[in-house]
Design an enzyme around this catalytic site. Structure first.
Site, PDB file in Angstrom:
ATOM      1  CG  HIS A  41      -4.821 -52.363  40.777  1.00  0.00           C
ATOM      2  ND1 HIS A  41      -4.314 -51.506  41.732  1.00  0.00           N
ATOM      3  CD2 HIS A  41      -4.639 -51.740  39.592  1.00  0.00           C
ATOM      4  CE1 HIS A  41      -3.853 -50.416  41.155  1.00  0.00           C
ATOM      5  NE2 HIS A  41      -4.030 -50.540  39.851  1.00  0.00           N
ATOM      6  CG  HIS A  83       2.150 -48.200  39.213  1.00  0.00           C
ATOM      7  ND1 HIS A  83       2.405 -47.023  39.902  1.00  0.00           N
ATOM      8  CD2 HIS A  83       0.923 -48.064  38.674  1.00  0.00           C
ATOM      9  CE1 HIS A  83       1.362 -46.215  39.782  1.00  0.00           C
ATOM     10  NE2 HIS A  83       0.449 -46.818  39.042  1.00  0.00           N
TER      11      HIS A  83
END
Length: 292
Positions: A41, A83
């Protein structure tokens, strides 16, 4: 009588054997199904600053071929890998540009973002690490022979971003058959964004983040290859419901679960029959699955 006795004994022995089988999570992992792929991730984000080149390098060094990232767009139209909608958490933007709160990605040019330190917040050892452009990121993945689960982040802020992403992927050689078959999945929480990617380039495998109702799964099957929910919302029944539908490329829809960082959680979702596990701690998940 003898034949009936033998049959009864065989049935009893089978029942005992079933009771002795090891169970992981909700049920035993189907030995006939391949183990879930492990997706690092934002790269190996427990070892290096997330969504950076050192993070994908570390994932490769640890032996993980799949990584996940997040893509957004700068004020002047450059695609960057980051992100949050704001640069505040993972860069030194407050220090370099103190008067520009809330420091949204979309309010900064590519040149301004290229000046930011995206590593020292994580560790001083990564001081000077930069926010990569999508092009830089794709080139590094190709160098490392890695595979990518690419998330279109906040597409409502960036009209037309899907076209731009596909252009970068094409320019970097990621839309040929070899990459499309096994090395690229594009996902988003936005069904409209995923639908747009499918319409523009039907050969690209796509995924919807979230957990739509089972009654609605048939609608997504027209343009989605995978449904990727939070692992806390999953059950074996839901995974089976997803896999009962065929996606746009003719195969049963798959499921990647996020974000699983402990051995017990990994074993549980593997027991549900998921196809992939997205994790900040890929080595923990790998160790858990190898002991199933």
């Amino acid at each position: 009588m003898h034949a009936r006795a033998v049959a009864a004994l065989a049935t009893a022995l089978a029942a005992v054997a079933a009771l002795l089988l090891p169970v992981s999570g909700a049920r035993a992992v189907d030995a006939q199904r391949p183990q879930p792929v492990v997706v690092a991730h934002r790269g190996a984000s427990s070892h290096a600053p997330e969504n950076t080149l050192p993070a994908v390098d570390k994932a490769a060094a640890l032996g993980f071929s799949w990584v996940e990232n997040d893509v957004q767009r700068t004020k002047d139209g450059e695609l960057v890998v980051v992100h949050d909608a704001t640069l505040k958490r993972t860069t030194n933007v407050e220090r370099l540009f103190p008067g520009r709160a809330p420091w949204n990605v979309k309010d900064f040019t590519a040149a301004e973002i290229a000046r930011l330190d995206a590593g020292s917040w994580f560790s001083l050892a990564f001081t000077g690490t930069r926010v990569p452009t999508l092009d830089q990121y794709m080139r590094r993945l190709e160098h490392n022979h890695e595979k990518l689960l690419l998330e279109i982040k906040n597409p409502e802020l960036y009209p037309g971003i899907e076209v731009q992403i596909l252009k970068v992927l094409a320019n970097d050689g990621w839309l040929d058959q070899r990459h499309l078959a096994s090395r690229l999945i594009v996902q988003s929480f936005s069904a409209d964004s995923v639908r747009t990617v499918h319409a523009l380039k039907p050969a690209v495998r796509t995924a919807l983040l979230g957990r739509p109702d089972t009654a609605d799964l048939h609608r997504y099957a027209a343009f989605v290859d995978l449904i990727n929910p939070s692992y806390r919302s999953l059950s074996a029944a839901y995974v089976a419901a997803v896999r009962a539908h065929r996606g746009p490329h003719g195969a049963p829809m798959g499921v990647f679960a996020w974000t699983v960082d402990d051995a017990a959680g990994a074993r549980t979702v593997a027991g549900y029959g998921v196809d992939g596990i997205i994790t900040n701690k890929p080595e923990v998940v790998r160790a858990a699955l190898t002991t199933v």
